[in-house]
Scaffold this active site. Structure first.
Site, PDB file in Angstrom:
ATOM      1  N   GLU A  93       0.821  -1.223  -0.156  1.00  0.00           N
ATOM      2  CA  GLU A  93       0.305   0.123   0.063  1.00  0.00           C
ATOM      3  C   GLU A  93       1.136   1.179  -0.095  1.00  0.00           C
ATOM      4  O   GLU A  93       2.579   1.417   0.384  1.00  0.00           O
ATOM      5  CB  GLU A  93      -0.898  -0.476   1.073  1.00  0.00           C
ATOM      6  N   CYS A 105      -1.811  -5.598  -5.032  1.00  0.00           N
ATOM      7  CA  CYS A 105      -2.600  -6.139  -4.661  1.00  0.00           C
ATOM      8  C   CYS A 105      -1.685  -7.696  -4.700  1.00  0.00           C
ATOM      9  O   CYS A 105      -0.232  -6.680  -5.607  1.00  0.00           O
ATOM     10  CB  CYS A 105      -3.280  -6.512  -5.436  1.00  0.00           C
ATOM     11  N   GLU A 152      -1.816 -10.466  -5.401  1.00  0.00           N
ATOM     12  CA  GLU A 152      -1.297 -11.078  -7.101  1.00  0.00           C
ATOM     13  C   GLU A 152      -0.489 -10.610  -7.846  1.00  0.00           C
ATOM     14  O   GLU A 152       0.325 -11.327  -8.622  1.00  0.00           O
ATOM     15  CB  GLU A 152      -3.187 -10.954  -7.806  1.00  0.00           C
ATOM     16  N   CYS A 195      -9.707  -9.000  -6.906  1.00  0.00           N
ATOM     17  CA  CYS A 195     -10.007  -8.215  -7.579  1.00  0.00           C
ATOM     18  C   CYS A 195     -10.380  -8.083  -8.893  1.00  0.00           C
ATOM     19  O   CYS A 195      -9.735  -8.782  -9.308  1.00  0.00           O
ATOM     20  CB  CYS A 195      -9.688  -7.005  -6.943  1.00  0.00           C
ATOM     21  N   CYS A 206      -6.440  -8.165 -10.684  1.00  0.00           N
ATOM     22  CA  CYS A 206      -6.678  -8.848 -10.584  1.00  0.00           C
ATOM     23  C   CYS A 206      -6.577  -9.736 -11.670  1.00  0.00           C
ATOM     24  O   CYS A 206      -5.727 -11.032 -12.244  1.00  0.00           O
ATOM     25  CB  CYS A 206      -5.915  -9.582  -9.124  1.00  0.00           C
TER      26      CYS A 206
HETATM   27  N1  THU Z   1      -5.990  -6.506  -1.655  1.00  0.00           N
HETATM   28  C1  THU Z   1      -5.273  -7.873  -2.055  1.00  0.00           C
HETATM   29  O1  THU Z   1      -3.840  -7.393  -2.062  1.00  0.00           O
HETATM   30  N2  THU Z   1      -5.775  -8.935  -3.117  1.00  0.00           N
HETATM   31  C2  THU Z   1      -7.447  -8.833  -2.905  1.00  0.00           C
HETATM   32  O2  THU Z   1      -7.321 -10.309  -4.255  1.00  0.00           O
HETATM   33  C3  THU Z   1      -8.056  -8.208  -2.451  1.00  0.00           C
HETATM   34  C4  THU Z   1      -7.743  -6.706  -2.230  1.00  0.00           C
HETATM   35  C5  THU Z   1      -5.247  -5.018  -1.206  1.00  0.00           C
HETATM   36  C6  THU Z   1      -5.457  -4.992  -1.830  1.00  0.00           C
HETATM   37  C7  THU Z   1      -5.291  -3.926  -0.471  1.00  0.00           C
HETATM   38  O3  THU Z   1      -3.967  -3.000   0.438  1.00  0.00           O
HETATM   39  C8  THU Z   1      -6.118  -4.906   0.243  1.00  0.00           C
HETATM   40  O4  THU Z   1      -6.036  -5.234  -0.121  1.00  0.00           O
HETATM   41  C9  THU Z   1      -7.384  -4.100   1.428  1.00  0.00           C
HETATM   42  O5  THU Z   1      -7.918  -4.103  -0.710  1.00  0.00           O
END
Ligand code: THU
Length: 129
Positions: A45, A54, A56, A87, A90
């Protein structure tokens, strides 16, 4: 160790490195490729929220940087959540290297909660050529 156990362990290790101070939602992902290698990643983040990415996506970056274009055979995502499916963005990124039958194992911290195919998660992916 089974394929899923190896993916789970890799995702768990990566998740421990997650940089998620804003959402407090750590995610780990692991990808098994056709060459039998596992690549893992965590979410990263940023203080400027949309600039984060993310788990993935991190795993895919590791995969391409070390193997180039290779087929994704299986994906595993883990978070401390009821059902942390990838998401939309991804899903499209995974679809670049996987196909509709590729399994996506969605896990909580204890193990697999549900397994989807990528085609179930992303029917009618965008195709440029
Ligand atoms: N996030 C992921 O890394 N992968 C997912 O499959 C869903 C969401 C992360 C993005 C963000 O840093 C946090 O989860 C909250 O949305």
């Amino acid at each position: 160790m089974s394929e899923i156990d190896a993916l789970f362990q890799a995702a768990k290790n990566a998740r421990e490195k997650a940089h998620a101070p804003y959402s407090d939602f750590a995610v780990g992902a692991a990808i098994l490729t056709a060459s039998g290698t596992i690549h893992a990643g965590c979410n990263v983040e940023n203080a400027s929220f949309p600039e984060g990415w993310c788990a993935e996506t991190t795993a895919l970056g590791h995969m391409v940087a070390s193997e180039g274009k290779v087929r994704v055979e299986a994906v595993l995502v883990m978070a401390d959540a009821a059902l942390c499916t990838p998401c939309g963005g991804c899903r499209q990124r995974l679809a670049e290297f996987a196909d509709d039958t590729t399994p996506v194992h969605v896990c909580d911290t204890k193990g697999v909660v549900q397994t989807f195919t990528l085609g179930e998660l992303l029917p009618h992916k965008f195709v440029l050529k």
